[in-house]
Structure formats: structure tokens, C-alpha cells
Design an enzyme around this catalytic site. Sequence first.
Site, mmCIF file in Angstrom:
data_model
loop_
_atom_site.group_PDB
_atom_site.id
_atom_site.type_symbol
_atom_site.label_atom_id
_atom_site.label_comp_id
_atom_site.label_asym_id
_atom_site.label_seq_id
_atom_site.Cartn_x
_atom_site.Cartn_y
_atom_site.Cartn_z
ATOM 1 N N LYS A 197 0.871 -1.191 0.000
ATOM 2 C CA LYS A 197 0.000 0.000 0.000
ATOM 3 C C LYS A 197 0.895 1.224 0.000
ATOM 4 O O LYS A 197 2.023 1.166 0.494
ATOM 5 C CB LYS A 197 -0.861 0.017 1.268
ATOM 6 N N ASP A 249 -7.049 4.231 -4.529
ATOM 7 C CA ASP A 249 -7.711 4.077 -3.226
ATOM 8 C C ASP A 249 -8.334 5.460 -2.965
ATOM 9 O O ASP A 249 -8.573 6.196 -3.937
ATOM 10 C CB ASP A 249 -6.697 3.665 -2.139
#
Length: 444
Positions: free
Chosen positions: A126, A166
Site C-alpha cells: 500500500k 484508493d
Amino acid sequence: MSYTEEVYERVVAQNPGEPEFHQAVKEVLDSLKVVIDRNEEKYRSLSILERLVEPERIISFRVPWIDDNGNVQINKGYRVQFNSAIGPYKGGLRFHPTVNQSILKFLGFEQVFKNSLTGLPIGGGKGGSNFDPKGKSDREVMAFCQSFMTELSKYIGADTDVPAGDIGVGGREIGFLFGQYKRIRGLYEGVLTGKGLTYGGSLIRTEATGYGVVYILNELMQAHNDSLEGKTVVVTGSGNVAIYAIQKATQLGAKVVALCDSNGYVYDPNGINLDVVKDIKEVKRGRIKEYADRVEGATYTEGTGIWNIKCDVYLPCATQNELDVDGVKTLIANGCKYIVEGANMPTTREATEYAMANGVLFLPGKASNAGGVATSALEMSQNSQRLSWTAEEVDAKLHQIMKDIYAKIDDAAKRYDMPDNFVAGANIAGFEKVVDAMIAQGLV
Ligand code: NDP
Ligand code: 2IT
């Protein structure tokens, strides 16, 4: 003290000031206790849990850019490369002012288990920045993305680490990031997913997370002799995940009556008009408040409290820890039977436990929102083949993946005598594949 408790204490001691990361680790380790207990000596001798909670690598860097007034701005940039046991690091980039290392480590950690559950060959990662795209011009967003990628490009690649979107990172940002990667590295490759359809993107990737949430909700309901037909649904957020969850739930016969953004929530007893939402959010990049000005019969309430709206199904699709125990108590008092997470860790630990102990069927995000990353992996496959599949093909694969995930987490929960505990089921099933691959590859 048990091995899982020891490792949790070690995580808290060695990662100070990272509450979200501690929270995500605690939930997983608590679920894994039953698995570890059956084979503790082996796992201890390999220090498997200590390895699992330590990211393989964290890259953090400075992102300088110039705003429209000619002023220099500096943001923080990160990539957490958490675990590559089952494939290249894979996971989104978040651009939001609250982004910090704790949040990205929690998201990277969750991603490892989620990606494992998809059944596809992708590791967990991430990244992101504390940059706030809200209110910025397209030129400012491009300047930021180009600077961010100038540094990130050194660490990623189609076979090493493949970021995606995201919160705050959608099609526009992915386009700017892809252009800069190509320019710097001289490679036209599938280094990012969620790309536009004219340059290597996959059909259905935009819809995939929200559709996947509803596909797995449908599996859960069918397994409990129920269906979405005629149900009242509340969805939180009004971004990518929320919009396509609303679309699919509506297609399957439910009525979605509320949604929100970080300023407030909208209630529309006639069912949310998605064309209006898409125009406000995807075209004008505006606030959800405008919905009530445009749609007759809809009301807007400033602030939090969307859980006060009566519903059968609640789909939190905004951000971490948005739903607490008081919210869950209100939902249950109003008859809510299903909570399925579209966001990552939107329900606090206490709220999750309360919901499960009080008859709510609860699906954790690492299972229920996995359709997004799964379709990203399908985009990677198409890029490697240099082919594009039809929307029907991708959608059918996504649907099957969500059915398989439900079957896996249901099976793991039952194998450990915890039927309907899908939190444990997801953590255990995700862990089993990753840990097998880690052990097979030796001490790396
Ligand atoms: P977007 O940026 O498209 O949308 C986020 C939405 O959530 C916006 O409506 C935003 O409102 C709202 N929101 C953010 N913070 C809050 C808050 N504190 N209270 C209320 N609303 C809030 O992001 P996505 O839809 O892509 O992501 C939503 C969630 O889903 C995240 O948790 C993400 O990690 C997760 N997820 C996303 C996937 C994807 O493929 N995109 C895949 C799997 C999970 P505002 O505009 O006011 O900020
Ligand atoms: O949380 C997530 O799974 C995502 N934001 C999607 C990641 C991806 O690589 O598609």
C-alpha cells in the site's frame, strides 16, 4: 502468554504511535490463535508471526511540487511493500491529508490477507501521500502526481510492485502517474492498474469493488435463505466503492436510501438516483449536500449519524473506524441484519464484536472488498497477454471470485468450529496460503 499475544505486545512496543496498525494486527492475531495453538512449536521455531507483522520494506520520500500561485509545496510520499510471498506487491495508493505510516501499514497488512483470499498471485502493499486532492486544479494534481512518481518509479514495476487507486486516487491520478512512469522508465507496461480503457485498463475495474461487495453480500444472504429483493440498504461514502455498490444493489432489487461524504449524509426515501450522484461526484467533484438541492424529497443532514437511518443492510464504504459501537447498537435496534464492509476496517473492533454477538451477519472488508484488487489482477493478466477481455468475461470472473471467497471463509470458519464468524474465517483462510508460501521459500 500465548505466542499470538507475545507477538502483539512486541508489535505495540516496536511500532509506537501506530494505533491503526496495532488494531489491524490484533484482529488478525486474535483470529489466528486457534490455528497457531494446533502447531505452536513449528510456527514459533520459524518466527512466522514476527515475520508476518514486519513489512519487507517501507519506502518514504519527499514530494516537492509547485501550486497554482507559484508556491513550493512539500508532501510526504510512501510505499509499504508488506509481503511478496505469493506474488508482486499489489495494493492501492491513498491521497488524503490523514495519511501516515500507521494507516498505510494497516492497509498493507490487510492487503496481504485480502490478496491471498482472491486466489490470484498477488502479494500485499500500500502507498500514498498526505496530499489532499480536494479543491486542487487539474494542473496541481498533475504536478503532484509527476513528482510523486519521479521518486516511486525507482521501486515499482509490472513484476515487482503494481499500485492502483484508493481514497483520493481515481482515473485522473492513475493517468498522470502512468504517463510519468512511462516517461522516466521508458517502459509501456502494466505497472499500475485502474488505468483508462485507451491505455491498458480493464473493463469493469471501475465498478469491481462495489459490485464485488454486493456479489458476496448476495452469497451470504442466499446461504441464509434470504435475498436482496425488497431490502432497504444504507451505503456510506459516495466515492468509487459506494457508487458501484449502490448500482449493483439496486440492480438486484434493493432500495438504497442513504449515502454520505465527510461533511454529512443524504436520505432519499424514494431510492438514491445514481445519475445525480455520479454527476456530483465523478463529473463536478462536488459535495453530496448538492443532492438534496437537486432531488425532490431528499434531505441532507450535516455531520455524522447516517447509521440512524433504518435499514436491513448496512454497507460502510467510506473509511477506517467510521462505524463505532453506538452506531451498531442503533442499527441493530432498527432491525439491521447485515453489515458488509466495502471500506477497509470501517468498523471498530468493539463494534464488530458487538454486531457479531448480537445476530448481525458481518463480512470483513478483506473478504468483501477484494473484488477491486482481484479485478486489478485480471487487468495485470490482460496486460501480460496484450489482450483485452470483454466486460461480460471480466464481470463473470469477478462474480466467481467473490463466490469462491465466500466459500473459503465459510469453510475456514466451519473447520475451526466458528460457523458464521467470517472475521476469523477470512483471517485464517488468508493466512493459510501466505504462510505456506513463506515457509516453502525459506528465511527471506
Ligand atoms: P474515494 O476517494 O472514491 O471515496 C471515498 C469516499 O468516502 C468519499 O465519498 C469521501 O468523502 C468518503 N469519506 C472519506 N472519509 C470519510 C469520513 N471520515 N466520513 C465520511 N465519509 C468519508 O475512495 P474509494 O471509494 O476508492 O474508497 C473507499 C474505501 O474503500 C476506502 O476505505 C478504501 O480503502 C476502500 N477500498 C477501495 C477500493 C478501490 O478499488 N477503490 C478497493 C477496496 C477497498 P469526501 O469526498 O468528503 O472525502
Ligand atoms: O484496498 C484495496 O484493495 C484497493 N484500494 C485496491 C487495490 C488494487 O490494487 O486494486
